[in-house]
Every structure is written in structure tokens, then in C-alpha cells.
Scaffold this motif. Structure first.
Motif: not given
Lengths: 299, 169
Positions: A151-152, A155, A162-164
Motif C-alpha cells: 500500500q505504501e 500510495q 486514495e489507495v487501499t
């Protein structure tokens, strides 16, 4: 789904995509990423993205898309057709990574592992959507490896989105389920209609699921070992299952970067401390050494 | 080919069958950046050749799941490449002693002086194929001008120059 490009060259990778719905260039969109065929020792790995405007997400949910693993093949095919029918607001894109590409990446001098290959492919697809003008606002990704670092990374790469990243995202988010269906449909089709580059005799099409623990798949691998070339390029040589069958049933191969045996490595340094005369083998002139020339004493 | 000083070198006299050099058919050859620990035929035409791709710069293929990049190497002018095969010990000699093929007779007439052949001493080698070019493959990189084998191909020219008669002046 037209996988013609893959049939023409099944040794590399190919990208496939739906037309971009006009509304996706105007309204903020949600985009799901998933993959199919990560585990199998046979066939390609397929990465897919699927996207639609946030305002139409309810319509996508109404299709009753679900995690592709919980659906039968015919249900997946039916849902994919439905998504195609909703092409005015649902778009998708695929990246089909051939088993040859996977093998050569993982077995490179500099190892390019499957996680990195997966992350880069997913990133490439999101970037592709942006390049096509899709207004991506949110991205949902089914994780590969630990979700936090993934995710890091994503992102950091796409700060405006907006990343999930989550485990089981394909069951949690419909847009990821939709991506998983695209990926699975493509993977199944690619495996079923695989165009072997090799001219194989009495090819057995019954290779089971392609997963390493499937007895049918193992039997197929054993049957199709070629002592010198190993396997057809349909097989991922980098898989442990494939490697161990080759070790037992194919001829040995030494590469210039193969790890050398004990006699060369560990003995060397200690030999400086050993007493007594060291025997130097008579070496030919540098001219010959540099050209790999040796005088032949036996034929 | 490993040749250590300690290994007992078995002495033998090698005869070339000149006829085989004329008959040798052209072969397509690939030089791989690895050693396959077996000697024998392999289905190159079925497994390897169809997988070769013309990339943006040079040829591409894979072998055992590793990426190779290749280029054509031409045998220097004035030279011809042959694939040579040694006959089994005593094979040619026995043939000569018993039946004496006409082919061998001719060769012996050319080779002077004709000596008696000894079963364990005389061996025969002949060409099974010829070539004037081959494909040189590198592991993930194009072998390029510095490839060892390219250097090796300069040796016959140098050797000829070294051994040539120096004109007295």
C-alpha cells in the motif's frame, strides 16, 4: 475476449483492454486490481483492472459480481459478458504475462521475483488507465505479500489517488471482484487455447488445474520432460515443482553463473596458509586463455 | 574439455577421412552460454528454432527458462567450419583390415606413406556437417565483439602468419 495477440506471440506479455467509457473520463472513478494464475506452474499469469464511476458503483454491484474463485466458469463467463454489455460505464484492461516471461524474470542473473513482477504489473495497469484519461479517484487492490508495504509503495507512486490494499479485496470490493472475473476469464481462455511455440508430438491437453499439487498437472509435467530442453515454454521453469522434475529427469546444465562446487570456492583462501610447495598447473599464454582456446590432447 | 597435466594422455594417431569434408551437409548451429552435461542428439528443430524471436536489437530465445540473446557469427574468409566426429576405437581400423572399403583405399593413397594400422593406435575422424556461420548466444546480453569465440576465430589467421615462411632478403 480476443487473445489473438497472445496466440501470435506467447513468449512475452500482451495487454488487452476495453474501450474507455466516456463517462470515466469525466467523473471520478473507482478502480479494482486483481490477478489470476499466480500459483500454477503452467500457463500465464493475468493481471486485470476494472473501473467505473463512483456514481455507478451500485450498478456494478447489481450485477452480483463476486470473488471469481467462488463462481463457476460459466458464471464468470456470463458476468464478463454482462460487464461488456455495460461498456458504457464499466471499463477493463489486462496484462497477460506469459510463463516464459515469468521464468526468465525469476531466473535472471538479477532475480526479479514474482512479488516485484506483480507489483510492477499492477502499477503499470493503473498508470495505463490514467494515461487513457480515466479519472481514477480510488484504487482497491488485492494484496500480494504484506499489504502495508504494498500500500505504501502504491500510495507513493500515485499520491493523488486514495489507495487501499487488502487481503481478500476480491471478496470485499465489487470493483475488485469484477477485475478478478476479467483476469480469471482471460487466464482460463489462454490456458485452454494455449498456442505452443514448440512443435510437440502427441501433446496431452489434460494438464489438470495447473497447480503444482494437482496430481494430473504433475503427471503432465513428467510426461512432457525433454531431456535437453526441459519443458515447453508453457511451463514456468522457475517453479520448484518444475525444477525438481528437471533435476531428476533431465540432463544437467551448467551456466556461467551457476554456483561452483567446493573445490573452487572454499578451499582457496586456506591454501595460502598451507605448507609445502603449491602446485601450479601449467597455464597457456594469456592470448589463448582470453580466447577460451585449449590444446586438444584427446578427442 | 578438461585436460589436466596429471591425466595420462593416451597416445594415438588420428586419421582424417577427407571424403567426409566434401560430403558434409550444411548444418544450423547454435552456441549456448551453458554446458549441457550430455553428448547426443536433441530436438533443436522442434523446441528451440521455433521459439527464436527477432527482437529490436538481435535475436531472442530462452533455454531452460533463462533468457538468451544472440547474433550471427560468420566464419572468417578462407576458413570452413566442420562438425567432426571421432569413430569408435578400432572401428575404422577393423573395417580396413577385414573388408577394406574402397573409400579408405583412396584416402590411403593420398596419405603418404601408407603405414600398417594398429588397432589401439590409429583412430579415424570425419565430418558429419559443415558450416560457414553459426548463432552465438549470450546469457541475457548480446555476446558482442568481445566474445571469446570471436577472439578464438582470429587464431587460425595468426597461426598461419607465425608459421609462414619468412622471405629471405
Amino acid at each position: 475476449m480476443d487473445l489473438g495477440e497472445l496466440d501470435r506471440d506467447s513468449t512475452s506479455r500482451c495487454r488487452l483492454n476495453s474501450p474507455v467509457p466516456a463517462v470515466c473520463r469525466k467523473e471520478p472513478c473507482v478502480l479494482g486490481v486483481d490477478e489470476a494464475g499466480r500459483g500454477p506452474v503452467l500457463g500465464p499469469m493475468v493481471y486485470a483492472i476494472c473501473y467505473c464511476p463512483l456514481s455507478r458503483l451500485a450498478h456494478l454491484e447489481a450485477l452480483k459480481v463476486a470473488d471469481s474463485k467462488t463462481l463457476s466458469e460459466s458464471e464468470r463467463d456470463r458476468l464478463f459478458v454482462k460487464m461488456e454489455e455495460d461498456g458504457d460505464f464499466v471499463g477493463w484492461a489486462l496484462d497477460v504475462l506469459s510463463p516464459n516471461l515469468i521464468s526468465t524474470s525469476m531466473l535472471g542473473r538479477v532475480k526479479y521475483n514474482l512479488n516485484s513482477l506483480s507489483h510492477d504489473t499492477a502499477t503499470g495497469l493503473v498508470q495505463y488507465a490514467l494515461d487513457q484519461g480515466v479519472k481514477v479517484a480510488q484504487v482497491f487492490v488485492d494484496t500480494v505479500g504484506p499489504p502495508e508495504t504494498y500500500q505504501e509503495r502504491l500510495q507513493g507512486r500515485f499520491p493523488g489517488i486514495e489507495v487501499t490494499v487488502k487481503a481478500k479485496a476480491d471478496a470485499l470490493y465489487p470493483v475488485v471482484s469484477a477485475a478478478s472475473i476479467c483476469a480469471k476469464v482471460a487466464r482460463d481462455q489462454a490456458v485452454k487455447n494455449w498456442h505452443f511455440v514448440e512443435k510437440l508430438q502427441d501433446l496431452d491437453a489434460d494438464y489438470g488445474s495447473g497447480y503444482p499439487n494437482d496430481p494430473k498437472t504433475k503427471a503432465w509435467l513428467r510426461k512432457h520432460v525433454e531431456p535437453v530442453f526441459g519443458f515447453p515454454q508453457f511451463v514456468r521453469f522457475s517453479w520448484r515443482t518444475a525444477q525438481s522434475i528437471l533435476e531428476k529427469e533431465a540432463e544437467g546444465v551448467l551456466w556461467e553463473d551457476s554456483p561452483t562446487g567446493d573445490q573452487e570456492g572454499s578451499g582457496r583462501i586456506m591454501s595460502y596458509f598451507s605448507k609445502g610447495p603449491r602446485t601450479h598447473p601449467h597455464l597457456p599464454h594469456r592470448y589463448f586463455q582470453e580466447r577460451g582456446l585449449e590444446s586438444a590432447t584427446t578427442f | 574439455m578438461e585436460s589436466s597435466d596429471e591425466a595420462a594422455v593416451e597416445k594415438c594417431r588420428v586419421h582424417l577421412r577427407p571424403g567426409t569434408l566434401c560430403d558434409a551437409a550444411r548444418a544450423t548451429l547454435h552456441l549456448l552460454p551453458c554446458e549441457v552435461l550430455v553428448n547426443g542428439p536433441a530436438p533443436v528443430e522442434r523446441f528451440f528454432t521455433p521459439a527464436i524471436r527477432q527482437g529490436t536489437d538481435g535475436l531472442e530465445v530462452s533455454f531452460r527458462g533463462r533468457r538468451l540473446r544472440g547474433e550471427e557469427v560468420v566464419v572468417p574468409p578462407g576458413l570452413e567450419g566442420y562438425v567432426m566426429v571421432m569413430e569408435e576405437k578400432g572401428e575404422g581400423v577393423g573395417k580396413d583390415f577385414s573388408e577394406g572399403s574402397s573409400n579408405l583405399r583412396e584416402e590411403q593413397e593420398l596419405a603418404a606413406p601408407p603405414e600398417a594400422l594398429e588397432r589401439d593406435f590409429d583412430r579415424f575422424m570425419g565430418a558429419t556437417a559443415s558450416f560457414s556461420r553459426f548463432t552465438l548466444w549470450g546469457l541475457e546480453t548480446i555476446p558482442g565483439p568481445d566474445a571469446k569465440v570471436r577472439g578464438a576465430l582470429t587464431w587460425p589467421g595468426l597461426a598461419a602468419a607465425i608459421h609462414a615462411q619468412v622471405p629471405e632478403d
